[in-house]
Design a protein around this motif. Structure first.
Motif, PDB file in Angstrom:
ATOM      1  N   GLU A 187      26.667 -13.605 -20.206  1.00  0.00           N
ATOM      2  CA  GLU A 187      26.070 -13.916 -19.140  1.00  0.00           C
ATOM      3  C   GLU A 187      27.072 -13.421 -18.012  1.00  0.00           C
ATOM      4  O   GLU A 187      26.963 -12.730 -17.101  1.00  0.00           O
ATOM      5  CB  GLU A 187      26.130 -15.524 -18.800  1.00  0.00           C
ATOM      6  CG  GLU A 187      25.932 -15.806 -17.202  1.00  0.00           C
ATOM      7  CD  GLU A 187      25.607 -17.364 -16.946  1.00  0.00           C
ATOM      8  OE1 GLU A 187      25.510 -17.785 -15.716  1.00  0.00           O
ATOM      9  OE2 GLU A 187      25.321 -18.220 -17.948  1.00  0.00           O
ATOM     10  N   GLN A 188      28.621 -13.709 -18.315  1.00  0.00           N
ATOM     11  CA  GLN A 188      29.513 -13.186 -17.515  1.00  0.00           C
ATOM     12  C   GLN A 188      29.569 -11.577 -17.235  1.00  0.00           C
ATOM     13  O   GLN A 188      29.876 -10.959 -16.294  1.00  0.00           O
ATOM     14  CB  GLN A 188      30.977 -13.435 -17.932  1.00  0.00           C
ATOM     15  CG  GLN A 188      32.203 -12.947 -17.223  1.00  0.00           C
ATOM     16  CD  GLN A 188      32.168 -13.712 -15.713  1.00  0.00           C
ATOM     17  OE1 GLN A 188      31.676 -14.648 -15.651  1.00  0.00           O
ATOM     18  NE2 GLN A 188      32.865 -12.783 -14.755  1.00  0.00           N
ATOM     19  N   ALA A 189      29.199 -10.781 -18.336  1.00  0.00           N
ATOM     20  CA  ALA A 189      29.177  -9.364 -18.324  1.00  0.00           C
ATOM     21  C   ALA A 189      28.276  -8.950 -17.370  1.00  0.00           C
ATOM     22  O   ALA A 189      28.174  -8.076 -16.749  1.00  0.00           O
ATOM     23  CB  ALA A 189      28.860  -8.973 -19.759  1.00  0.00           C
ATOM     24  N   VAL A 190      26.813  -9.840 -17.522  1.00  0.00           N
ATOM     25  CA  VAL A 190      25.909  -9.252 -16.571  1.00  0.00           C
ATOM     26  C   VAL A 190      26.116  -9.787 -15.123  1.00  0.00           C
ATOM     27  O   VAL A 190      26.046  -8.733 -14.191  1.00  0.00           O
ATOM     28  CB  VAL A 190      24.425 -10.174 -17.105  1.00  0.00           C
ATOM     29  CG1 VAL A 190      23.572  -9.807 -15.826  1.00  0.00           C
ATOM     30  CG2 VAL A 190      23.893  -9.519 -18.352  1.00  0.00           C
ATOM     31  N   ARG A 191      26.998 -10.771 -14.852  1.00  0.00           N
ATOM     32  CA  ARG A 191      27.514 -11.131 -13.435  1.00  0.00           C
ATOM     33  C   ARG A 191      28.469  -9.939 -12.997  1.00  0.00           C
ATOM     34  O   ARG A 191      28.308  -9.742 -12.044  1.00  0.00           O
ATOM     35  CB  ARG A 191      28.185 -12.376 -13.467  1.00  0.00           C
ATOM     36  CG  ARG A 191      27.090 -13.566 -13.593  1.00  0.00           C
ATOM     37  CD  ARG A 191      27.913 -14.920 -13.594  1.00  0.00           C
ATOM     38  NE  ARG A 191      26.760 -16.055 -13.630  1.00  0.00           N
ATOM     39  CZ  ARG A 191      26.381 -16.437 -12.762  1.00  0.00           C
ATOM     40  NH1 ARG A 191      26.752 -16.165 -11.346  1.00  0.00           N
ATOM     41  NH2 ARG A 191      25.433 -17.567 -12.523  1.00  0.00           N
ATOM     42  N   GLN A 214      18.302  -7.556 -28.268  1.00  0.00           N
ATOM     43  CA  GLN A 214      18.542  -9.322 -28.034  1.00  0.00           C
ATOM     44  C   GLN A 214      19.059  -9.426 -26.829  1.00  0.00           C
ATOM     45  O   GLN A 214      19.731  -8.895 -25.875  1.00  0.00           O
ATOM     46  CB  GLN A 214      19.753  -9.512 -29.213  1.00  0.00           C
ATOM     47  CG  GLN A 214      19.474  -9.280 -30.715  1.00  0.00           C
ATOM     48  CD  GLN A 214      20.640 -10.032 -31.396  1.00  0.00           C
ATOM     49  OE1 GLN A 214      21.794  -9.382 -31.315  1.00  0.00           O
ATOM     50  NE2 GLN A 214      20.408 -10.766 -32.352  1.00  0.00           N
ATOM     51  N   HIS A 215      18.622 -10.725 -26.407  1.00  0.00           N
ATOM     52  CA  HIS A 215      19.085 -11.385 -25.177  1.00  0.00           C
ATOM     53  C   HIS A 215      18.689 -11.048 -23.950  1.00  0.00           C
ATOM     54  O   HIS A 215      19.301 -11.349 -22.927  1.00  0.00           O
ATOM     55  CB  HIS A 215      20.575 -11.550 -25.246  1.00  0.00           C
ATOM     56  CG  HIS A 215      21.336 -12.162 -26.541  1.00  0.00           C
ATOM     57  ND1 HIS A 215      20.727 -13.271 -27.148  1.00  0.00           N
ATOM     58  CD2 HIS A 215      22.012 -11.451 -27.551  1.00  0.00           C
ATOM     59  CE1 HIS A 215      21.496 -13.275 -28.159  1.00  0.00           C
ATOM     60  NE2 HIS A 215      22.250 -12.257 -28.588  1.00  0.00           N
ATOM     61  N   THR A 216      17.743  -9.815 -23.872  1.00  0.00           N
ATOM     62  CA  THR A 216      17.385  -9.302 -22.639  1.00  0.00           C
ATOM     63  C   THR A 216      16.758 -10.216 -21.523  1.00  0.00           C
ATOM     64  O   THR A 216      16.789 -10.283 -20.526  1.00  0.00           O
ATOM     65  CB  THR A 216      16.516  -8.073 -22.852  1.00  0.00           C
ATOM     66  OG1 THR A 216      15.304  -8.497 -23.414  1.00  0.00           O
ATOM     67  CG2 THR A 216      17.132  -6.967 -23.253  1.00  0.00           C
ATOM     68  N   ALA A 217      15.888 -11.224 -22.199  1.00  0.00           N
ATOM     69  CA  ALA A 217      15.481 -12.506 -21.294  1.00  0.00           C
ATOM     70  C   ALA A 217      16.548 -13.183 -20.324  1.00  0.00           C
ATOM     71  O   ALA A 217      16.268 -13.458 -19.428  1.00  0.00           O
ATOM     72  CB  ALA A 217      14.225 -13.209 -22.194  1.00  0.00           C
ATOM     73  N   ALA A 218      17.640 -13.313 -21.283  1.00  0.00           N
ATOM     74  CA  ALA A 218      18.825 -14.176 -20.837  1.00  0.00           C
ATOM     75  C   ALA A 218      19.454 -13.184 -19.780  1.00  0.00           C
ATOM     76  O   ALA A 218      19.795 -13.743 -18.713  1.00  0.00           O
ATOM     77  CB  ALA A 218      19.764 -14.433 -21.822  1.00  0.00           C
TER      78      ALA A 218
END
Length: 242
Positions: free
Chosen positions: A175-179, A197-201
């Motif tokens: 999440e921090q990387a996307v932020r 993986q995790h693209t919905a998140a």
């Protein structure tokens, strides 16, 4: 798609080796079963071996050709003057394809250079590939963590990432990387993330940051790592204009 002149290795080489070894073992067991006249076991092992061999072939195709074809289409939307950042650039597969389109721009890649994620994943190899592709003058490589990007707010017009963010082991870190990616993207800028993986998140994180122009889509069979159960999704987002 242009002919590639660099050397880009294999994604998660241990997985490809595992599939190939598994196929050989199953086919060997099939042969032994037929020799011992155990027909049902032989047929089961044969089909299992062929199935696993097909998965290995799919994986090999994706890591050597398929992902390049998909990204070539995704990068067509670049105008040529952007400042672009590639998160987890590795040996430069996507970074250098983008740089070839940025005749008036610049492509920056950031990575921790871990070989477990990609064979031969080293900064020196990425630099050699940039030279081989003829784009070294418009490429910058940075050693760093995508969870703490060493760039200012709104520094880039476009951000890409291919099969990198999922390597962060914890949800908070991803999440921090996307932020961080959202922070360094300019208002109105484009973000393209490919991952299996995790693209919905990732999408949920972007929406929590106020991004409404975001969608996920299947990248198709050319981006399968062994089969549709390991297919890749493309997350496309546009940061709201200020």
């Amino acid at each position: 798609m242009r002919k590639r002149h660099g050397s880009y290795g294999f994604d998660a080489p241990w997985a490809l080796v595992g599939l190939s070894f598994g196929a050989l073992v199953l086919l060997a067991l099939a042969s032994v079963s037929f020799l011992l006249d155990i027909l049902l076991a032989g047929i089961a092992f044969l089909f299992g071996g062929l199935y696993t061999l097909a998965s290995a072939a799919s994986y090999l195709y994706t890591t050597r050709r398929g992902k390049f074809a998909v990204w070539a289409g995704e990068l067509e939307r670049l105008k040529g003057d952007e400042l672009l950042l590639d998160l987890g650039c590795g040996r430069g597969a996507v970074l250098l394809m983008a740089a070839q389109r940025l005749e008036r721009g610049k492509a920056t890649g950031i990575d921790l250079w871990q070989s477990k994620d990609q064979s031969g994943n080293r900064e020196a190899r990425a630099r050699a590939n940039a030279a081989a592709e003829g784009v070294a003058d418009r490429v910058e490589l940075v050693t760093g963590d995508m969870r703490d990007l060493p760039f200012g707010d709104g520094a880039f017009d476009a951000i890409v990432s291919s099969l990198a963010i999922h390597n962060i082991p914890d949800a908070e870190g991803r999440e921090q990387a996307v932020r961080e990616a959202h922070r360094v993207l300019r208002p109105g800028g484009l973000m393209l993330i490919a991952d299996f993986q995790h693209t919905a998140a990732y999408e949920d994180t972007l929406r929590s940051l106020g991004v409404v122009d975001v969608r996920r889509r299947d990248a198709g069979w050319r981006f399968w790592y062994g089969g549709p159960w390991f297919g890749t999704c493309i997350l496309e987002a546009r940061k709201p204009a200020a």
